[in-house]
Scaffold this motif. Structure first.
Motif, PDB file in Angstrom:
ATOM      1  N   ALA A 197       0.826  -1.203   0.000  1.00 37.83           N
ATOM      2  CA  ALA A 197       0.000   0.000   0.000  1.00 37.83           C
ATOM      3  C   ALA A 197       0.866   1.260   0.000  1.00 37.83           C
ATOM      4  O   ALA A 197       0.560   2.237  -0.698  1.00 37.83           O
ATOM      5  N   ARG A 198       1.950   1.244   0.757  1.00 36.82           N
ATOM      6  CA  ARG A 198       2.857   2.404   0.766  1.00 36.82           C
ATOM      7  C   ARG A 198       3.479   2.631  -0.600  1.00 36.82           C
ATOM      8  O   ARG A 198       3.635   3.772  -1.049  1.00 36.82           O
ATOM      9  N   GLN A 199       3.837   1.543  -1.272  1.00 40.44           N
ATOM     10  CA  GLN A 199       4.417   1.673  -2.607  1.00 40.44           C
ATOM     11  C   GLN A 199       3.389   2.252  -3.580  1.00 40.44           C
ATOM     12  O   GLN A 199       3.723   3.117  -4.401  1.00 40.44           O
ATOM     13  N   LEU A 200       2.150   1.801  -3.481  1.00 38.92           N
ATOM     14  CA  LEU A 200       1.102   2.330  -4.356  1.00 38.92           C
ATOM     15  C   LEU A 200       0.842   3.811  -4.074  1.00 38.92           C
ATOM     16  O   LEU A 200       0.626   4.604  -4.995  1.00 38.92           O
ATOM     17  N   LYS A 201       0.875   4.207  -2.810  1.00 42.75           N
ATOM     18  CA  LYS A 201       0.685   5.619  -2.475  1.00 42.75           C
ATOM     19  C   LYS A 201       1.855   6.463  -2.974  1.00 42.75           C
ATOM     20  O   LYS A 201       1.674   7.606  -3.396  1.00 42.75           O
ATOM     21  N   ALA A 202       3.061   5.895  -2.957  1.00 37.32           N
ATOM     22  CA  ALA A 202       4.222   6.604  -3.522  1.00 37.32           C
ATOM     23  C   ALA A 202       4.061   6.775  -5.028  1.00 37.32           C
ATOM     24  O   ALA A 202       4.403   7.823  -5.584  1.00 37.32           O
ATOM     25  N   LEU A 203       3.524   5.757  -5.690  1.00 37.22           N
ATOM     26  CA  LEU A 203       3.254   5.878  -7.122  1.00 37.22           C
ATOM     27  C   LEU A 203       2.223   6.967  -7.396  1.00 37.22           C
ATOM     28  O   LEU A 203       2.329   7.694  -8.401  1.00 37.22           O
ATOM     29  N   ALA A 204       1.239   7.093  -6.527  1.00 39.29           N
ATOM     30  CA  ALA A 204       0.243   8.160  -6.681  1.00 39.29           C
ATOM     31  C   ALA A 204       0.913   9.523  -6.566  1.00 39.29           C
ATOM     32  O   ALA A 204       0.608  10.446  -7.337  1.00 39.29           O
ATOM     33  N   PHE A 205       1.824   9.657  -5.627  1.00 36.32           N
ATOM     34  CA  PHE A 205       2.551  10.916  -5.442  1.00 36.32           C
ATOM     35  C   PHE A 205       3.365  11.250  -6.688  1.00 36.32           C
ATOM     36  O   PHE A 205       3.349  12.384  -7.174  1.00 36.32           O
ATOM     37  N   VAL A 206       4.052  10.249  -7.229  1.00 36.37           N
ATOM     38  CA  VAL A 206       4.868  10.451  -8.432  1.00 36.37           C
ATOM     39  C   VAL A 206       3.978  10.791  -9.625  1.00 36.37           C
ATOM     40  O   VAL A 206       4.320  11.649 -10.448  1.00 36.37           O
ATOM     41  N   ALA A 207       2.825  10.130  -9.722  1.00 35.96           N
ATOM     42  CA  ALA A 207       1.931  10.353 -10.860  1.00 35.96           C
ATOM     43  C   ALA A 207       1.473  11.808 -10.937  1.00 35.96           C
ATOM     44  O   ALA A 207       1.315  12.359 -12.027  1.00 35.96           O
ATOM     45  N   LEU A 208       1.288  12.425  -9.791  1.00 31.97           N
ATOM     46  CA  LEU A 208       0.848  13.819  -9.779  1.00 31.97           C
ATOM     47  C   LEU A 208       1.958  14.782 -10.190  1.00 31.97           C
ATOM     48  O   LEU A 208       1.693  15.923 -10.545  1.00 31.97           O
ATOM     49  N   ARG A 209       3.213  14.350 -10.133  1.00 33.51           N
ATOM     50  CA  ARG A 209       4.325  15.259 -10.376  1.00 33.51           C
ATOM     51  C   ARG A 209       5.168  14.933 -11.598  1.00 33.51           C
ATOM     52  O   ARG A 209       6.122  15.637 -11.897  1.00 33.51           O
ATOM     53  N   ASP A 210       4.832  13.871 -12.321  1.00 35.86           N
ATOM     54  CA  ASP A 210       5.701  13.468 -13.428  1.00 35.86           C
ATOM     55  C   ASP A 210       5.391  14.162 -14.756  1.00 35.86           C
ATOM     56  O   ASP A 210       6.137  14.009 -15.714  1.00 35.86           O
ATOM     57  N   GLY A 211       4.312  14.910 -14.839  1.00 38.64           N
ATOM     58  CA  GLY A 211       4.003  15.653 -16.048  1.00 38.64           C
ATOM     59  C   GLY A 211       3.389  14.823 -17.164  1.00 38.64           C
ATOM     60  O   GLY A 211       3.195  15.328 -18.271  1.00 38.64           O
ATOM     61  N   MET A 212       3.103  13.563 -16.909  1.00 33.52           N
ATOM     62  CA  MET A 212       2.502  12.697 -17.917  1.00 33.52           C
ATOM     63  C   MET A 212       0.984  12.948 -17.960  1.00 33.52           C
ATOM     64  O   MET A 212       0.411  13.502 -17.021  1.00 33.52           O
ATOM     65  N   PRO A 213       0.327  12.546 -19.053  1.00 36.56           N
ATOM     66  CA  PRO A 213      -1.113  12.779 -19.176  1.00 36.56           C
ATOM     67  C   PRO A 213      -1.919  12.008 -18.116  1.00 36.56           C
ATOM     68  O   PRO A 213      -1.495  10.972 -17.626  1.00 36.56           O
ATOM     69  N   LYS A 214      -3.078  12.566 -17.803  1.00 36.13           N
ATOM     70  CA  LYS A 214      -4.046  11.957 -16.876  1.00 36.13           C
ATOM     71  C   LYS A 214      -3.425  11.649 -15.511  1.00 36.13           C
ATOM     72  O   LYS A 214      -3.640  10.583 -14.930  1.00 36.13           O
ATOM     73  N   ALA A 215      -2.690  12.592 -14.987  1.00 40.06           N
ATOM     74  CA  ALA A 215      -1.994  12.393 -13.718  1.00 40.06           C
ATOM     75  C   ALA A 215      -2.968  12.150 -12.574  1.00 40.06           C
ATOM     76  O   ALA A 215      -2.752  11.260 -11.752  1.00 40.06           O
ATOM     77  N   GLU A 216      -4.045  12.929 -12.521  1.00 39.97           N
ATOM     78  CA  GLU A 216      -4.999  12.774 -11.425  1.00 39.97           C
ATOM     79  C   GLU A 216      -5.689  11.418 -11.474  1.00 39.97           C
ATOM     80  O   GLU A 216      -5.914  10.786 -10.438  1.00 39.97           O
ATOM     81  N   LEU A 217      -6.006  10.940 -12.666  1.00 39.80           N
ATOM     82  CA  LEU A 217      -6.638   9.628 -12.812  1.00 39.80           C
ATOM     83  C   LEU A 217      -5.694   8.516 -12.365  1.00 39.80           C
ATOM     84  O   LEU A 217      -6.085   7.598 -11.628  1.00 39.80           O
ATOM     85  N   ARG A 218      -4.436   8.590 -12.785  1.00 39.16           N
ATOM     86  CA  ARG A 218      -3.465   7.571 -12.387  1.00 39.16           C
ATOM     87  C   ARG A 218      -3.232   7.597 -10.886  1.00 39.16           C
ATOM     88  O   ARG A 218      -3.134   6.543 -10.246  1.00 39.16           O
ATOM     89  N   ALA A 219      -3.191   8.782 -10.304  1.00 34.88           N
ATOM     90  CA  ALA A 219      -2.993   8.893  -8.855  1.00 34.88           C
ATOM     91  C   ALA A 219      -4.184   8.327  -8.095  1.00 34.88           C
ATOM     92  O   ALA A 219      -4.017   7.600  -7.111  1.00 34.88           O
ATOM     93  N   SER A 220      -5.394   8.644  -8.545  1.00 36.66           N
ATOM     94  CA  SER A 220      -6.566   8.126  -7.840  1.00 36.66           C
ATOM     95  C   SER A 220      -6.674   6.613  -7.992  1.00 36.66           C
ATOM     96  O   SER A 220      -7.095   5.922  -7.063  1.00 36.66           O
ATOM     97  N   ASN A 221      -6.269   6.077  -9.138  1.00 37.61           N
ATOM     98  CA  ASN A 221      -6.258   4.618  -9.307  1.00 37.61           C
ATOM     99  C   ASN A 221      -5.252   3.958  -8.367  1.00 37.61           C
ATOM    100  O   ASN A 221      -5.537   2.906  -7.785  1.00 37.61           O
ATOM    101  N   ALA A 222      -4.101   4.564  -8.206  1.00 31.02           N
ATOM    102  CA  ALA A 222      -3.088   4.007  -7.300  1.00 31.02           C
ATOM    103  C   ALA A 222      -3.566   4.061  -5.851  1.00 31.02           C
ATOM    104  O   ALA A 222      -3.381   3.094  -5.098  1.00 31.02           O
ATOM    105  N   ARG A 223      -4.207   5.163  -5.466  1.00 24.76           N
ATOM    106  CA  ARG A 223      -4.735   5.248  -4.100  1.00 24.76           C
ATOM    107  C   ARG A 223      -5.855   4.243  -3.877  1.00 24.76           C
ATOM    108  O   ARG A 223      -5.951   3.626  -2.813  1.00 24.76           O
TER     109      ARG A 223
END
Length: 100
Positions: free
Chosen positions: A32-58
């Motif tokens: 779960a911690r690793q998935l939450k870290a991925l959510a954090f990275v998804a919001l900051r990596d500049g790739m498309p659909k960052a919020e969607l990827r972050a919410s999926n990881a959470r």
């Protein structure tokens, strides 16, 4: 449709001891911690659909923790039931039964 993961009953045949239950909880928390870290990275990596990827990881992190909680709660209750069924009766109860 194929299930994403086995049912809790399948895990209960493997999870027996308190140490195995603790290991399963630790592994779930780490995942779960690793998935939450991925959510954090998804919001900051500049790739498309960052919020969607972050919410999926959470959501995946919540799912992992919930599934582990269900498995370990059922395993603990099952092991408690086994302990209660196999315990030696109290001597006072045996004395009372002999008197009757």
């Amino acid at each position: 449709m194929k299930q994403m993961h086995p049912s809790p009953e399948d895990y209960l045949t493997v999870v027996r001891s308190p140490s195995e239950i603790a290991k399963l909880r630790v592994r779930a928390i780490a995942n779960a911690r690793q998935l939450k870290a991925l959510a954090f990275v998804a919001l900051r990596d500049g790739m498309p659909k960052a919020e969607l990827r972050a919410s999926n990881a959470r959501a995946a992190a919540r799912s992992v923790l919930g599934f582990a909680r269900r498995i370990t709660d059922e395993a603990e209750s099952r092991s408690e039931t086994i302990r209660m069924a196999t315990r030696v009766p109290d001597a006072r109860i045996l004395d009372h039964l002999e008197e009757a």
